[in-house]
Design an enzyme around this catalytic site. Structure first.
Site, PDB file in Angstrom:
ATOM      1  N   ARG A   1       0.857  -1.200   0.000  1.00 31.20           N
ATOM      2  CA  ARG A   1       0.000   0.000   0.000  1.00 31.20           C
ATOM      3  C   ARG A   1       0.891   1.247   0.000  1.00 31.20           C
ATOM      4  NH1 ARG A   1      -0.736   4.750   2.563  1.00 31.20           N
ATOM      5  NH2 ARG A   1      -0.480   3.782   4.606  1.00 31.20           N
ATOM      6  N   GLU A   2       1.523   1.547   1.118  1.00 31.69           N
ATOM      7  CA  GLU A   2       2.408   2.728   1.178  1.00 31.69           C
ATOM      8  C   GLU A   2       3.549   2.594   0.155  1.00 31.69           C
ATOM      9  OE1 GLU A   2       2.599   5.474   3.919  1.00 31.69           O
ATOM     10  OE2 GLU A   2       3.833   6.278   2.300  1.00 31.69           O
TER      11      GLU A   2
ATOM     12  N   HIS B   1      -6.762  -0.496   3.195  1.00 27.77           N
ATOM     13  CA  HIS B   1      -6.754   0.931   3.531  1.00 27.77           C
ATOM     14  C   HIS B   1      -8.062   1.559   3.046  1.00 27.77           C
ATOM     15  CE1 HIS B   1      -4.165   4.793   3.686  1.00 27.77           C
ATOM     16  NE2 HIS B   1      -4.238   4.291   4.894  1.00 27.77           N
TER      17      HIS B   1
ATOM     18  N   ARG C   1      -8.648  -0.315  12.453  1.00 30.33           N
ATOM     19  CA  ARG C   1      -7.602   0.604  12.913  1.00 30.33           C
ATOM     20  C   ARG C   1      -8.014   1.998  12.466  1.00 30.33           C
ATOM     21  NH1 ARG C   1      -2.581   0.193   9.259  1.00 30.33           N
ATOM     22  NH2 ARG C   1      -3.829   1.615   8.013  1.00 30.33           N
TER      23      ARG C   1
ATOM     24  N   THR D   1       3.140  11.564   9.513  1.00 29.78           N
ATOM     25  CA  THR D   1       2.944  11.619   8.055  1.00 29.78           C
ATOM     26  C   THR D   1       4.009  12.467   7.360  1.00 29.78           C
ATOM     27  OG1 THR D   1       0.586  11.412   8.518  1.00 29.78           O
ATOM     28  CG2 THR D   1       1.177  12.143   6.301  1.00 29.78           C
TER      29      THR D   1
ATOM     30  N   HIS E   1       3.447   4.831  12.699  1.00 30.21           N
ATOM     31  CA  HIS E   1       3.697   4.889  11.250  1.00 30.21           C
ATOM     32  C   HIS E   1       4.603   6.103  11.007  1.00 30.21           C
ATOM     33  CE1 HIS E   1       2.321   4.514   6.928  1.00 30.21           C
ATOM     34  NE2 HIS E   1       2.566   5.810   6.926  1.00 30.21           N
TER      35      HIS E   1
ATOM     36  N   HIS F   1       7.297   8.377   8.779  1.00 35.29           N
ATOM     37  CA  HIS F   1       7.919   8.721   7.489  1.00 35.29           C
ATOM     38  C   HIS F   1       9.365   9.141   7.694  1.00 35.29           C
ATOM     39  CE1 HIS F   1       4.966   8.329   4.218  1.00 35.29           C
ATOM     40  NE2 HIS F   1       4.158   8.153   5.254  1.00 35.29           N
TER      41      HIS F   1
ATOM     42  N   HIS G   1      41.091  -2.316   9.562  1.00 40.52           N
ATOM     43  CA  HIS G   1      39.804  -2.969   9.815  1.00 40.52           C
ATOM     44  C   HIS G   1      39.914  -4.459   9.512  1.00 40.52           C
ATOM     45  CE1 HIS G   1      36.867   0.569   9.911  1.00 40.52           C
ATOM     46  NE2 HIS G   1      38.083   1.066  10.010  1.00 40.52           N
TER      47      HIS G   1
HETATM   48  C1  HCA Z   1      -1.558   8.112   3.190  1.00 40.43           C
HETATM   49  C2  HCA Z   1      -1.059   8.720   4.487  1.00 40.43           C
HETATM   50  C3  HCA Z   1      -0.584   7.734   5.521  1.00 40.43           C
HETATM   51  C4  HCA Z   1      -1.736   7.003   6.183  1.00 40.43           C
HETATM   52  C5  HCA Z   1      -1.362   6.102   7.307  1.00 40.43           C
HETATM   53  C6  HCA Z   1      -2.496   5.262   7.856  1.00 40.43           C
HETATM   54  C7  HCA Z   1       0.238   8.564   6.525  1.00 40.43           C
HETATM   55  O1  HCA Z   1      -0.726   7.797   2.333  1.00 40.43           O
HETATM   56  O2  HCA Z   1      -2.740   7.955   3.012  1.00 40.43           O
HETATM   57  O3  HCA Z   1      -3.558   5.214   7.260  1.00 40.43           O
HETATM   58  O4  HCA Z   1      -2.291   4.633   8.904  1.00 40.43           O
HETATM   59  O5  HCA Z   1       1.446   8.565   6.438  1.00 40.43           O
HETATM   60  O6  HCA Z   1      -0.395   9.250   7.341  1.00 40.43           O
HETATM   61  O7  HCA Z   1       0.285   6.784   4.918  1.00 40.43           O
HETATM   62 CU    CU Z   2       2.341   7.067   5.240  1.00 47.12          CU
END
Ligand code: HCA
Ligand code: CU
Length: 372
Positions: free
Chosen positions: A11-12, A71, A131, A165, A192, A194, A287
């Site tokens: 997904r991501e 999702h 979730r 995010t 989550h 980034h 090394h």
């Molecule tokens: C996205 C944003 C998301 C959602 C994370 C989630 C983020 O791409 O829609 O739904 O748990 O980073 O907030 O990936």
């Molecule tokens: Cu994300």
């Protein structure tokens, strides 16, 4: 301690610019992740495209060990599509930051809460686990996140996910955040993170060790912009530093990374931790000589644990022990004269790495020179 891992490569990871996996590739990746031992696979957002929906369904049909999560936006129609796919979990996301409520959704907090809780209840009524993610959690007003999350839990949400995010957190800040939210929310928290500042894996580890139950990761750290926390980094650190009790098949990591490198077309850096070409390759003379006494001097992750082999390379950085070791490995009898002269020759050269056949050729030239 046993940690939970959700892999969201499908997904991501597919949101990485230029990346698109075929349905068969997705099934193959999901099977590898199942064998590796993740707890959840986020298989896609069914509404986005017909082939994404087909892939989510195909993966759910495989009856793999990990739970399959789809999702969804905070809309009943998204939940319907997830139900068609036969998944057991949905991840509903809806940002409640002031900026999003005002500029994107034009909704009050009450209106947003109503939409979110309605969608959660709908999903729960249809037998799904839920979730809820207040997208951009950490840049939203904490009070709002708390109120909406409490309402979400009241409506039946089984998990709340904290999303960094924008990749703006630090390990200290995310630790505080998790602890604060955990005091008030009585369902397990996910994290989550980034990677905009290269801190995604560190932040995820910090969150897990501050009370989050599960971390989202992707293979090779794929995802929007700079991606999210990396499966190899997070699981290897959890095992080696935090002594995780999980039975992950860490020795599958090179294979998993390689498959996704090929299918995504996104090259893994040679310098990438754990799976990068150079991760277990030693160069400088000091090394290598220390390594030959005891690998622990410079190899903090045992290479076998993560399915890798130790290597040394030969260029002008190489010391005599390294040269002797390499010549030996190539089946060349190395006496002191050969090693000394080989070393002298090497130091006159530019620093390009010598391939095995070049090492053999140079050894021969040096030997011939010695004998003439
Ligand atoms: C996205 C944003 C998301 C959602 C994370 C989630 C983020 O791409 O829609 O739904 O748990 O980073 O907030 O990936
Ligand atoms: Cu994300």
């Amino acid at each position: 301690m046993r940690y939970q891992i959700l892999d969201t490569t499908l997904r991501e990871g597919e949101q990485t610019p230029g990346v698109s996996f075929s349905i068969n590739q997705k099934i193959e990746i999901a099977k590898l992740l199942s064998e590796f031992g993740v707890d959840f696979i986020e298989a896609g957002h069914p509404v986005v495209a017909p082939n994404i929906k087909k892939a989510v369904k195909a993966i759910a049909d495989e009856n793999l060990k990990p739970k399959i999560i789809a999702h969804c936006r905070a809309q009943r129609s998204d939940i319907d599509q997830a139900l068609d796919c036969g998944v057991s979990w949905v991840g509903i996301f809806f940002s409640v930051s002031d900026k999003s409520l005002e500029q994107r959704f034009r909704k009050s907090e009450e209106e947003a809460t109503k939409l979110i809780t309605d969608t959660i209840q709908y999903a729960k009524d249809h037998g799904l686990n839920v979730r809820y993610t207040p997208e951009d959690t950490v840049r939203s007003d904490f009070g709002t996140v708390l109120r909406v999350s409490e309402a979400a839990v009241h409506a039946g949400a089984d998990r709340i996910s904290i999303a960094d995010t924008g990749g703006v957190m630090t390990p200290e800040k995310i630790s505080d955040y998790v602890k604060r939210l955990k005091q008030k929310i009585n369902v397990p928290l996910n994290i989550h993170c980034h990677n905009d500042l290269g801190l995604a894996s560190a932040n995820s580890l910090s969150a897990l060790n501050s009370g989050a139950r599960l971390a989202d990761v992707t293979i090779n750290g794929l995802g929007e912009r700079c991606g999210i926390a990396d499966l190899s980094q997070v699981c290897t650190a959890l095992k080696t530093i935090y002594r995780a009790e999980n039975n992950w098949k860490l020795d599958m990591l090179p294979e998993i990374s390689d498959v996704v490198e090929r299918y995504s077309g996104i090259k893994v850096s040679k310098q990438a931790p754990v799976v990068g070409k150079n991760a277990f390759t030693h160069n400088a003379g000091l090394h290598v000589s220390a390594m030959l006494i005891d690998p622990e001097h410079y190899e903090t992750i045992p290479c076998g644990l993560v399915g890798r082999k130790r290597d040394i390379v030969i260029d002008k950085m190489a010391g005599k022990e390294a040269i002797r070791f390499k010549l030996d490995k190539l089946g060349i009898q190395a006496n002191d004269d050969l090693v000394n002269n080989f070393s002298k020759e090497l130091k006159l050269r530019e620093s390009n790495l010598l391939k095995d056949h070049q090492i053999k050729r140079l050894a021969k030239e040096v030997q011939d020179g010695n004998n003439s």
